[in-house]
Design a protein around this motif. Structure first.
Motif, PDB file in Angstrom:
ATOM      1  N   VAL A 160       0.830  -1.207   0.000  1.00 52.48           N
ATOM      2  CA  VAL A 160       0.000   0.000   0.000  1.00 52.48           C
ATOM      3  C   VAL A 160       0.866   1.260   0.000  1.00 52.48           C
ATOM      4  O   VAL A 160       1.853   1.354   0.737  1.00 52.48           O
ATOM      5  N   LYS A 161       0.470   2.222  -0.836  1.00 50.85           N
ATOM      6  CA  LYS A 161       1.154   3.516  -0.897  1.00 50.85           C
ATOM      7  C   LYS A 161       0.108   4.631  -0.935  1.00 50.85           C
ATOM      8  O   LYS A 161      -0.995   4.455  -1.460  1.00 50.85           O
ATOM      9  N   SER A 162       0.471   5.779  -0.381  1.00 46.16           N
ATOM     10  CA  SER A 162      -0.373   6.964  -0.474  1.00 46.16           C
ATOM     11  C   SER A 162      -0.163   7.613  -1.833  1.00 46.16           C
ATOM     12  O   SER A 162       0.969   7.717  -2.314  1.00 46.16           O
ATOM     13  N   VAL A 163      -1.251   8.043  -2.460  1.00 44.57           N
ATOM     14  CA  VAL A 163      -1.119   8.671  -3.776  1.00 44.57           C
ATOM     15  C   VAL A 163      -0.507  10.067  -3.657  1.00 44.57           C
ATOM     16  O   VAL A 163      -0.041  10.629  -4.652  1.00 44.57           O
ATOM     17  N   GLN A 164      -0.485  10.629  -2.457  1.00 42.81           N
ATOM     18  CA  GLN A 164      -0.001  12.002  -2.296  1.00 42.81           C
ATOM     19  C   GLN A 164       1.249  12.099  -1.421  1.00 42.81           C
ATOM     20  O   GLN A 164       2.134  12.900  -1.700  1.00 42.81           O
ATOM     21  N   LEU A 165       1.355  11.271  -0.404  1.00 46.60           N
ATOM     22  CA  LEU A 165       2.460  11.414   0.548  1.00 46.60           C
ATOM     23  C   LEU A 165       3.699  10.616   0.164  1.00 46.60           C
ATOM     24  O   LEU A 165       4.812  10.963   0.576  1.00 46.60           O
ATOM     25  N   ASP A 166       3.529   9.546  -0.602  1.00 49.78           N
ATOM     26  CA  ASP A 166       4.659   8.668  -0.936  1.00 49.78           C
ATOM     27  C   ASP A 166       5.240   8.999  -2.300  1.00 49.78           C
ATOM     28  O   ASP A 166       4.565   9.567  -3.170  1.00 49.78           O
ATOM     29  N   LYS A 167       6.497   8.605  -2.476  1.00 48.38           N
ATOM     30  CA  LYS A 167       7.143   8.746  -3.779  1.00 48.38           C
ATOM     31  C   LYS A 167       6.801   7.543  -4.653  1.00 48.38           C
ATOM     32  O   LYS A 167       6.728   6.415  -4.179  1.00 48.38           O
ATOM     33  N   TRP A 168       6.624   7.798  -5.919  1.00 51.95           N
ATOM     34  CA  TRP A 168       6.268   6.753  -6.871  1.00 51.95           C
ATOM     35  C   TRP A 168       7.388   6.567  -7.888  1.00 51.95           C
ATOM     36  O   TRP A 168       7.854   7.539  -8.480  1.00 51.95           O
ATOM     37  N   ASN A 169       7.810   5.299  -8.077  1.00 53.46           N
ATOM     38  CA  ASN A 169       8.818   5.048  -9.103  1.00 53.46           C
ATOM     39  C   ASN A 169       8.141   4.587 -10.397  1.00 53.46           C
ATOM     40  O   ASN A 169       6.924   4.385 -10.454  1.00 53.46           O
ATOM     41  N   GLU A 170       8.933   4.398 -11.420  1.00 57.17           N
ATOM     42  CA  GLU A 170       8.404   4.064 -12.738  1.00 57.17           C
ATOM     43  C   GLU A 170       7.636   2.747 -12.723  1.00 57.17           C
ATOM     44  O   GLU A 170       6.594   2.600 -13.376  1.00 57.17           O
ATOM     45  N   GLN A 171       8.157   1.774 -11.954  1.00 59.67           N
ATOM     46  CA  GLN A 171       7.515   0.459 -11.903  1.00 59.67           C
ATOM     47  C   GLN A 171       6.121   0.548 -11.282  1.00 59.67           C
ATOM     48  O   GLN A 171       5.180  -0.096 -11.764  1.00 59.67           O
ATOM     49  N   HIS A 172       5.979   1.356 -10.229  1.00 58.75           N
ATOM     50  CA  HIS A 172       4.676   1.507  -9.580  1.00 58.75           C
ATOM     51  C   HIS A 172       3.662   2.151 -10.525  1.00 58.75           C
ATOM     52  O   HIS A 172       2.516   1.711 -10.627  1.00 58.75           O
ATOM     53  N   VAL A 173       4.087   3.203 -11.190  1.00 61.18           N
ATOM     54  CA  VAL A 173       3.191   3.897 -12.121  1.00 61.18           C
ATOM     55  C   VAL A 173       2.780   2.964 -13.262  1.00 61.18           C
ATOM     56  O   VAL A 173       1.611   2.921 -13.671  1.00 61.18           O
ATOM     57  N   GLU A 174       3.743   2.202 -13.760  1.00 56.22           N
ATOM     58  CA  GLU A 174       3.466   1.289 -14.876  1.00 56.22           C
ATOM     59  C   GLU A 174       2.447   0.228 -14.464  1.00 56.22           C
ATOM     60  O   GLU A 174       1.560  -0.135 -15.228  1.00 56.22           O
ATOM     61  N   ARG A 175       2.580  -0.262 -13.234  1.00 59.38           N
ATOM     62  CA  ARG A 175       1.660  -1.279 -12.733  1.00 59.38           C
ATOM     63  C   ARG A 175       0.225  -0.742 -12.697  1.00 59.38           C
ATOM     64  O   ARG A 175      -0.718  -1.405 -13.149  1.00 59.38           O
ATOM     65  N   LEU A 176       0.050   0.464 -12.165  1.00 57.80           N
ATOM     66  CA  LEU A 176      -1.289   1.067 -12.094  1.00 57.80           C
ATOM     67  C   LEU A 176      -1.812   1.427 -13.477  1.00 57.80           C
ATOM     68  O   LEU A 176      -3.022   1.423 -13.718  1.00 57.80           O
ATOM     69  N   THR A 177      -0.914   1.762 -14.387  1.00 58.37           N
ATOM     70  CA  THR A 177      -1.316   2.092 -15.758  1.00 58.37           C
ATOM     71  C   THR A 177      -1.838   0.851 -16.473  1.00 58.37           C
ATOM     72  O   THR A 177      -2.861   0.894 -17.166  1.00 58.37           O
ATOM     73  N   HIS A 178      -1.151  -0.275 -16.301  1.00 63.09           N
ATOM     74  CA  HIS A 178      -1.543  -1.503 -16.980  1.00 63.09           C
ATOM     75  C   HIS A 178      -2.822  -2.104 -16.405  1.00 63.09           C
ATOM     76  O   HIS A 178      -3.612  -2.715 -17.132  1.00 63.09           O
ATOM     77  N   ILE A 179      -3.017  -1.939 -15.093  1.00 66.31           N
ATOM     78  CA  ILE A 179      -4.192  -2.566 -14.467  1.00 66.31           C
ATOM     79  C   ILE A 179      -5.234  -1.494 -14.143  1.00 66.31           C
ATOM     80  O   ILE A 179      -6.111  -1.230 -14.940  1.00 66.31           O
TER      81      ILE A 179
END
Length: 487
Positions: free
Chosen positions: A58-77
Motif C-alpha cells: 500500500v502507498k499513499s497517492v499524495q504522501l509517498d514517492k512513486w517510481n516508474e515500476q509503480h506507475v506502470e503497474r497502475l497504468t496496466h491494471i
C-alpha cells in the motif's frame, strides 16, 4: 514539493474507473495497492495492510514517492481491469459492503467486518477469479520456481532466454498480464464454459494452455534479443528470409497442405527416383527445390506483402516448435505417454479464411509402436506409478489442434484456438479388448468414484466390487464420464 501528488498518478486518478475505491466504491480514493494495481480508500487501505506486503503493498497517492515500476503497474491494471481480473466469478447475489454503513472514511464495526471478509476473499483467497486460470498460472509459477531452485542448488546458470521464461511466471506483474490475456481468450468462447457444449475442466485448461504458449511465442517475435524467452532462429536472407529455421529443417519430414496444394517430400522422392536410390547430391537438390516451392506457396497464402511477423509466427507453429506446444498442452487433459518404435505422421494444413485471417490445422498421429511408457500425472510415484505397456498393433495416438491467426496491424498478430483433440488408444497385450486405463488414471477414477459414493451423488451399481479392477472392467466408460465432470 513535499506532499505534492505525482502528476502521472494524478492523471490516472482522473480515469472514471479510478475515481472510486476498487473494493467499496467510496469516491476519491487516496491510497493504492501498487502490487495489485488498484486505487483504494482509507478504510480499505487499512485492511490491505493486514494482508501483508507479499499480497498488497500500500502507498499513499499524495504522501509517498512513486517510481516508474509503480506507475506502470497502475497504468496496466487500474480499477477497471482489476475488476475483470479479481471479480470475474463474483456471484451475482454476493452482498458487497453496505455504503450506508460508511461515514466519511470510516466504517461502523459490522460494515468493517464485512468489508474485511470481502477483501480477504477477493485478494487473499482469490475466490472470485477464474479458477481454471488461477490454477494454470499458479502451477506454472510453482514449476519454474522449483526449476530455478534446482538449478541454483546444482550451481547451474540458466540461459538468458530461460531466465526470461521463468520470470514470465514468477514475476507477479508479467503473470497477471498473461492471465488477463487468457481471460480475454476465454471470454470469446463462452460456450466452452456454459451450456450443453461446455468442456470438462481438463479440456478447458488444455485449450487455455495451448493458446497461451503460442501467444507467448508470437509476443516473443516483437521483443529485443535480451528479452526473448524462445531460442527459435529465423533465416536472415535469400528466398527463405523470415522463415523459422526449425520449419526449414522439418519441411522434408512432414506433410503439408497449403491452399489445397499438397507437399509430401517422401512421396515426391519416390516418384522422381523411379525406384532408383538417389545420390546425396540429388537428394539435396530435391530437398532444396521442395522447400523453396513450399515456402513460396506459404508466402502466397499469407500475402506477398504481409509483414515479417506473420511468416515468422506461422512458420514457427508449422514446425517442431508448434508441435512441442501442442504436446505440452495435451498433458493437461491426458496422461503423458512416451512410445518406442512405430511411425509418426505430422501434417499441417494452412488456408486463408478471410481478410487478414488464416486457419492452421496441426495433427500428429503415432501408429505401430510396440511399447508405451505412461507417465504419472503427479510427482508422487508411490500412489501414481509409471506404467509400461506392451502394445498391440492397433494402438494409436492422435493429437491435433486448429488455430486462427488474425493480423490486426503490421505488428499486432493474435491467435485463437478453435479446437484441440487428444486421443490415446493404447491396447495392452494383457487386456486386448479395452483401451488401457493406466494405474494413475485408475487411482484418480477410483478416488472420484468413492467421493461421489460418500456424498450420495451416485449409488454403487449392483454387483460392482469397490476396487480398481471393478472400475476398470465394470464401469469404465460410465465412471470415466462421471469423473471427468468432477472438479
Amino acid at each position: 514539493v513535499k506532499g505534492a501528488m505525482d502528476p502521472r498518478v494524478a492523471a490516472l486518478l482522473q480515469q472514471p474507473e479510478n475515481k472510486v475505491c476498487a473494493d467499496c466504491g467510496q469516491r476519491n480514493p487516496r491510497w493504492s495497492s501498487v502490487s495489485l494495481g488498484v486505487f483504494i480508500c482509507t478504510e480499505c487501505a487499512g485492511i490491505h495492510r493486514k494482508l501483508g506486503t507479499d499480497i498488497s503493498f500500500v502507498k499513499s497517492v499524495q504522501l509517498d514517492k512513486w517510481n516508474e515500476q509503480h506507475v506502470e503497474r497502475l497504468t496496466h491494471i487500474g480499477n477497471g481491469v482489476a475488476k475483470k481480473l479479481y471479480e470475474v466469478s463474483l456471484p451475482s447475489d454476493w452482498c458487497r459492503p453496505e455504503m450506508t454503513g460508511i461515514v466519511g472514511d470510516r466504517c461502523d464495526p459490522i460494515s468493517a467486518a464485512h468489508l474485511e471478509r470481502f477483501i480477504r476473499a477477493k485478494y487473499e483467497n482469490r475466490l472470485f477469479q477464474c479458477r481454471v486460470l488461477v490454477e494454470f498460472y499458479d502451477g506454472l509459477k510453482l514449476h519454474y520456481m522449483q526449476e530455478r531452485e534446482r538449478w541454483k542448488a546444482r550451481g547451474m546458470n540458466a540461459s538468458l532466454a530461460k531466465q526470461n521464461l521463468q520470470n514470465l511466471y514468477i514475476d507477479n506483474t508479467q503473470r497477471d498480464e498473461a492471465l488477463l490475456a487468457s481471460l480475454d481468450f476465454l471470454s470469446t468462447h463462452g460456450d466452452w464454459i456454459f451450456g450443453p457444449s461446455r468442456l470438462s475442466h481438463s479440456e478447458l485448461v488444455s485449450r487455455v494452455a495451448l493458446q497461451h504458449f503460442i501467444a507467448v511465442d508470437i509476443e516473443d517475435l516483437r521483443l529485443a534479443d535480451e528479452q526473448r524467452r524462445s531460442t527459435d532462429e529465423f533465416v536472415k536472407e535469400g528466398i527463405l528470409t523470415d522463415c523459422c529455421e526449425q520449419f526449414i529443417k522439418d519441411a522434408t519430414r512432414s506433410e503439408f497442405c497449403v491452399s489445397g496444394e499438397m507437399f509430401d517430400f517422401a512421396s515426391e522422392c519416390r516418384a522422381q527416383s523411379d525406384g532408383v536410390e538417389a545420390s546425396i547430391e540429388e537428394e539435396k537438390r530435391f530437398s532444396d527445390d521442395f522447400t523453396g516451392r513450399l515456402v513460396n506457396v506459404v508466402r502466397r497464402t499469407l500475402g506477398v506483402d504481409s509483414p515479417s511477423i506473420l511468416l515468422r509466427a506461422v512458420s514457427t507453429v508449422m514446425s517442431q516448435s508448434g508441435l512441442a506446444q501442442l504436446e505440452r498442452a495435451c498433458t493437461y487433459c491426458s496422461q503423458p505417454v512416451v512410445v518406442s518404435g512405430g511411425e509418426q505422421l505430422v501434417r499441417y494444413e494452412l488456408i486463408s479464411s478471410g481478410e487478414q485471417t488464416w486457419d492452421l490445422h496441426l495433427s500428429l498421429r503415432r501408429t505401430g509402436f510396440t511399447q508405451a511408457v505412461i507417465q504419472p500425472m503427479s510427482s508422487d510415484e508411490t500412489s501414481n506409478p509409471r506404467v509400461v505397456a506392451e502394445c498391440l498393433p492397433k494402438s494409436t495416438i492422435l493429437k491435433s489442434c486448429s488455430l486462427s491467426f488474425n493480423l490486426e496491424t503490421d505488428e499486432t498478430l493474435s491467435v485463437d484456438v478453435t479446437a484441440l483433440q487428444c486421443e490415446l488408444s493404447i491396447y495392452d497385450a494383457s487386456c486386448p479388448e479395452d483401451p488401457l486405463l493406466d494405474d494413475v488414471q485408475s487411482n484418480r477414477l477410483f478416488e472420484s468414484f468413492n467421493v461421489l459414493l460418500r456424498r450420495g451423488d451416485i449409488s454403487k451399481p449392483f454387483g460392482l466390487a469397490p476396487n480398481r479392477a471393478g472400475l476398470r472392467r465394470g464401469v469404465l466408460r460410465l465412471g470415466a464420464s462421471v469423473a471427468a465432470g468432477t472438479p
